[in-house]
Design an enzyme around this catalytic site. Structure first.
Site, PDB file in Angstrom:
ATOM      1  N   HIS A  57      -6.578  23.054  25.427  1.00 40.04           N
ATOM      2  CA  HIS A  57      -5.471  23.380  26.320  1.00 40.04           C
ATOM      3  C   HIS A  57      -4.488  24.258  25.537  1.00 40.04           C
ATOM      4  CE1 HIS A  57      -5.891  20.004  29.514  1.00 40.04           C
ATOM      5  NE2 HIS A  57      -7.074  20.347  29.033  1.00 40.04           N
ATOM      6  N   GLU A  59      -1.321  23.871  24.829  1.00 41.55           N
ATOM      7  CA  GLU A  59      -0.489  23.123  23.873  1.00 41.55           C
ATOM      8  C   GLU A  59      -1.296  22.672  22.661  1.00 41.55           C
ATOM      9  OE1 GLU A  59       1.135  22.309  28.058  1.00 41.55           O
ATOM     10  OE2 GLU A  59      -0.829  22.551  27.126  1.00 41.55           O
TER      11      GLU A  59
END
Length: 151
Positions: A57, A59
């Site tokens: 992802h 992040e």
């Protein structure tokens, strides 16, 4: 000297990453990790499609690229979209103190849970972030649902 942080400029780094992900054929979500002085530590984008890896992802990519830190309490995670539960767990696990969100219209993830647990969450309600992801979702609903764990 107490420097005022420019969250919009920080978000621009994450937006650049989201655009890069879209150009690569992936989901346009970008993120960046900064220190309390606003220095960039790491940047990344959602590469689940590109790498066939459900764990990449935006992040997590930015977090990994920032390298080891002795503490994350004073770090700032900036992301184009409210973090999902997976990424919210990363924020809580490492006690990242602040999360700056480009938008939470398309998906609000775990931002209320983060707030309830003492994380400062700043939502910039960026029209560019909202439009970029809503356009992607309209064109790729199956991939989007896979990304957020929906059937």
């Amino acid at each position: 000297m107490n420097k005022t942080l420019d969250y919009k400029a920080m978000l621009e780094v994450a937006i650049e990453e989201a655009r890069k992900g879209l150009e690569e054929g992936g989901i346009p979500i970008g993120a960046a990790l900064f220190d309390k002085a606003g220095n960039l530590l790491g940047r990344g984008h959602n590469r689940r499609v590109q790498e066939n890896d459900a764990s990449v992802h935006g992040e997590t990519d930015a977090f990994r690229k920032a390298g080891r830190q002795t503490s994350y309490r004073d770090k700032i995670m900036v992301t184009t979209l409210a973090p999902c539960w997976y990424c919210s767990g990363l924020v809580r696990q490492f006690k990242i103190g602040t999360v700056v969100v480009g938008e939470a219209e398309n998906f609000d993830g775990g931002i209320e849970w983060l707030r309830e647990n003492g994380v400062e969450v700043i939502n910039l309600n960026s029209p560019e972030c909202i439009e970029m992801l809503s356009d992607y979702i309209a064109k790729n609903p199956e991939i989007w649902n896979e990304d957020i764990g929906e059937d």
